[in-house]
Design a protein around this motif. Structure first.
Motif, PDB file in Angstrom:
ATOM      1  N   MET A   1       0.845  -1.167   0.000  1.00 25.89           N
ATOM      2  CA  MET A   1       0.000   0.000   0.000  1.00 25.89           C
ATOM      3  C   MET A   1       0.898   1.239   0.000  1.00 25.89           C
ATOM      4  SD  MET A   1      -2.795   1.179   2.897  1.00 25.89           S
ATOM      5  CE  MET A   1      -3.905  -0.137   2.489  1.00 25.89           C
ATOM      6  N   ASP A   2       0.636   2.164  -0.915  1.00 27.51           N
ATOM      7  CA  ASP A   2       1.462   3.376  -0.931  1.00 27.51           C
ATOM      8  C   ASP A   2       0.855   4.422   0.009  1.00 27.51           C
ATOM      9  OD1 ASP A   2      -0.622   4.613  -2.293  1.00 27.51           O
ATOM     10  OD2 ASP A   2       0.597   5.246  -3.977  1.00 27.51           O
ATOM     11  N   ILE A   3       1.593   5.472   0.245  1.00 29.67           N
ATOM     12  CA  ILE A   3       1.222   6.489   1.230  1.00 29.67           C
ATOM     13  C   ILE A   3      -0.091   7.179   0.864  1.00 29.67           C
ATOM     14  CG2 ILE A   3       2.670   8.271   0.163  1.00 29.67           C
ATOM     15  CD1 ILE A   3       2.178   7.850   3.936  1.00 29.67           C
ATOM     16  N   VAL A   4      -0.324   7.436  -0.409  1.00 32.45           N
ATOM     17  CA  VAL A   4      -1.553   8.116  -0.827  1.00 32.45           C
ATOM     18  C   VAL A   4      -2.762   7.216  -0.571  1.00 32.45           C
ATOM     19  CG1 VAL A   4      -2.804   9.081  -2.798  1.00 32.45           C
ATOM     20  CG2 VAL A   4      -0.375   9.610  -2.473  1.00 32.45           C
TER      21      VAL A   4
ATOM     22  N   PHE B   1      -2.936   4.776   1.619  1.00 38.63           N
ATOM     23  CA  PHE B   1      -3.060   4.665   3.068  1.00 38.63           C
ATOM     24  C   PHE B   1      -3.797   5.883   3.632  1.00 38.63           C
ATOM     25  CE2 PHE B   1      -1.477   5.754   7.302  1.00 38.63           C
ATOM     26  CZ  PHE B   1      -1.751   4.581   8.005  1.00 38.63           C
ATOM     27  N   LEU B   2      -3.358   7.071   3.254  1.00 35.73           N
ATOM     28  CA  LEU B   2      -3.987   8.296   3.760  1.00 35.73           C
ATOM     29  C   LEU B   2      -5.439   8.403   3.329  1.00 35.73           C
ATOM     30  CD1 LEU B   2      -1.071  10.828   3.263  1.00 35.73           C
ATOM     31  CD2 LEU B   2      -2.142  10.211   5.437  1.00 35.73           C
ATOM     32  N   SER B   3      -5.726   8.073   2.103  1.00 39.38           N
ATOM     33  CA  SER B   3      -7.103   8.151   1.606  1.00 39.38           C
ATOM     34  C   SER B   3      -8.031   7.249   2.407  1.00 39.38           C
ATOM     35  CB  SER B   3      -7.158   7.779   0.122  1.00 39.38           C
ATOM     36  OG  SER B   3      -6.418   8.715  -0.634  1.00 39.38           O
ATOM     37  N   GLU B   4      -7.572   6.053   2.708  1.00 35.79           N
ATOM     38  CA  GLU B   4      -8.387   5.122   3.496  1.00 35.79           C
ATOM     39  C   GLU B   4      -8.590   5.621   4.928  1.00 35.79           C
ATOM     40  OE1 GLU B   4      -6.968   1.091   3.190  1.00 35.79           O
ATOM     41  OE2 GLU B   4      -7.194   1.093   1.011  1.00 35.79           O
ATOM     42  N   ARG B   5      -7.527   6.139   5.554  1.00 34.54           N
ATOM     43  CA  ARG B   5      -7.656   6.630   6.934  1.00 34.54           C
ATOM     44  C   ARG B   5      -8.584   7.833   7.004  1.00 34.54           C
ATOM     45  NH1 ARG B   5      -5.122   2.836   6.267  1.00 34.54           N
ATOM     46  NH2 ARG B   5      -7.251   2.117   6.460  1.00 34.54           N
TER      47      ARG B   5
ATOM     48  N   TYR C   1      -1.671   8.463  12.268  1.00 35.33           N
ATOM     49  CA  TYR C   1      -2.115   7.081  12.091  1.00 35.33           C
ATOM     50  C   TYR C   1      -0.989   6.077  12.353  1.00 35.33           C
ATOM     51  CZ  TYR C   1      -5.640   9.811   9.634  1.00 35.33           C
ATOM     52  OH  TYR C   1      -6.592  10.740   9.310  1.00 35.33           O
ATOM     53  N   TYR C   2       0.039   6.491  13.087  1.00 38.20           N
ATOM     54  CA  TYR C   2       1.225   5.651  13.300  1.00 38.20           C
ATOM     55  C   TYR C   2       0.903   4.301  13.927  1.00 38.20           C
ATOM     56  CZ  TYR C   2       1.203   6.380  18.313  1.00 38.20           C
ATOM     57  OH  TYR C   2       0.839   6.375  19.634  1.00 38.20           O
ATOM     58  N   ASP C   3      -0.203   4.212  14.657  1.00 36.06           N
ATOM     59  CA  ASP C   3      -0.533   2.958  15.333  1.00 36.06           C
ATOM     60  C   ASP C   3      -1.438   2.043  14.502  1.00 36.06           C
ATOM     61  OD1 ASP C   3      -2.725   4.643  15.518  1.00 36.06           O
ATOM     62  OD2 ASP C   3      -3.162   4.167  17.603  1.00 36.06           O
ATOM     63  N   HIS C   4      -1.726   2.445  13.266  1.00 34.38           N
ATOM     64  CA  HIS C   4      -2.547   1.606  12.378  1.00 34.38           C
ATOM     65  C   HIS C   4      -1.689   0.454  11.860  1.00 34.38           C
ATOM     66  CE1 HIS C   4      -4.897   0.364   8.895  1.00 34.38           C
ATOM     67  NE2 HIS C   4      -5.925   0.937   9.506  1.00 34.38           N
ATOM     68  N   PRO C   5      -2.264  -0.743  11.734  1.00 36.62           N
ATOM     69  CA  PRO C   5      -1.466  -1.898  11.283  1.00 36.62           C
ATOM     70  C   PRO C   5      -0.844  -1.739   9.892  1.00 36.62           C
ATOM     71  CG  PRO C   5      -3.727  -2.569  11.836  1.00 36.62           C
ATOM     72  CD  PRO C   5      -3.635  -1.103  12.073  1.00 36.62           C
ATOM     73  N   ASP C   6      -1.437  -0.920   9.031  1.00 42.18           N
ATOM     74  CA  ASP C   6      -0.884  -0.740   7.688  1.00 42.18           C
ATOM     75  C   ASP C   6       0.154   0.378   7.610  1.00 42.18           C
ATOM     76  OD1 ASP C   6      -2.447  -2.782   6.634  1.00 42.18           O
ATOM     77  OD2 ASP C   6      -4.096  -1.431   6.117  1.00 42.18           O
ATOM     78  N   PHE C   7       0.386   1.075   8.716  1.00 44.41           N
ATOM     79  CA  PHE C   7       1.369   2.154   8.735  1.00 44.41           C
ATOM     80  C   PHE C   7       2.760   1.559   8.570  1.00 44.41           C
ATOM     81  CE2 PHE C   7       4.285   5.157  10.677  1.00 44.41           C
ATOM     82  CZ  PHE C   7       3.807   6.374  10.226  1.00 44.41           C
ATOM     83  N   GLU C   8       3.543   2.146   7.691  1.00 44.45           N
ATOM     84  CA  GLU C   8       4.905   1.668   7.464  1.00 44.45           C
ATOM     85  C   GLU C   8       5.884   2.518   8.271  1.00 44.45           C
ATOM     86  OE1 GLU C   8       5.938   1.143   3.360  1.00 44.45           O
ATOM     87  OE2 GLU C   8       3.986   0.251   2.910  1.00 44.45           O
ATOM     88  N   GLN C   9       6.744   1.893   9.018  1.00 44.89           N
ATOM     89  CA  GLN C   9       7.671   2.609   9.895  1.00 44.89           C
ATOM     90  C   GLN C   9       8.596   3.548   9.129  1.00 44.89           C
ATOM     91  OE1 GLN C   9       7.548   2.611  13.350  1.00 44.89           O
ATOM     92  NE2 GLN C   9       5.612   1.637  12.790  1.00 44.89           N
ATOM     93  N   GLY C  10       8.854   3.260   7.882  1.00 47.21           N
ATOM     94  CA  GLY C  10       9.686   4.137   7.050  1.00 47.21           C
ATOM     95  C   GLY C  10       9.075   5.513   6.850  1.00 47.21           C
TER      96      GLY C  10
END
Length: 105
Positions: free
Chosen positions: A1-4, A6-10, A92-101
């Motif tokens: 999942m890319d950042i865009v 991820f953000l759109s879903e959140r 959204y850092y605590d979401h399971p799909d959040f990437e630590q990078g």
């Protein structure tokens, strides 16, 4: 999942929660104000993502299609755009799909 994506879903999830709470008659006036504010913040984030993503795609297209030496600014600009998107993802850092990078911003 890319950042865009991820953000759109959140942001869509945030909007759904705000709309649900606004429909609850037990929500106080201050709660309703907060939920209205959250909906406006979601819209602002979606607009910002569209602007940044459009600029990023334009920069990538220019970089790929042109050999002009004056385009040396593009990689740095793309990095700044990505850093902007990473900053929007921080809540959204605590979401399971959040990437630590994405924290490297």
């Amino acid at each position: 999942m890319d950042i865009v994506e991820f953000l759109s879903e959140r942001i869509s999830e945030d909007e759904a929660v705000a709309r649900t709470l606004l429909g609850d008659r037990a929500v106080s006036k201050s709660g309703a104000w907060y939920e209205q504010r959250l909906l406006l913040e979601c819209e602002a984030k979606k607009r910002l993502i569209r602007i940044v993503e459009s600029a990023r795609q334009s920069a990538l297209a220019a970089m790929v299609s042109d050999t002009d030496p004056e385009l040396g600014w593009i990689p740095q600009s793309i990095e700044w755009m990505e850093q902007s998107l990473y900053a929007l993802a921080l809540p959204y850092y605590d979401h399971p799909d959040f990437e630590q990078g994405w924290l490297r911003a």
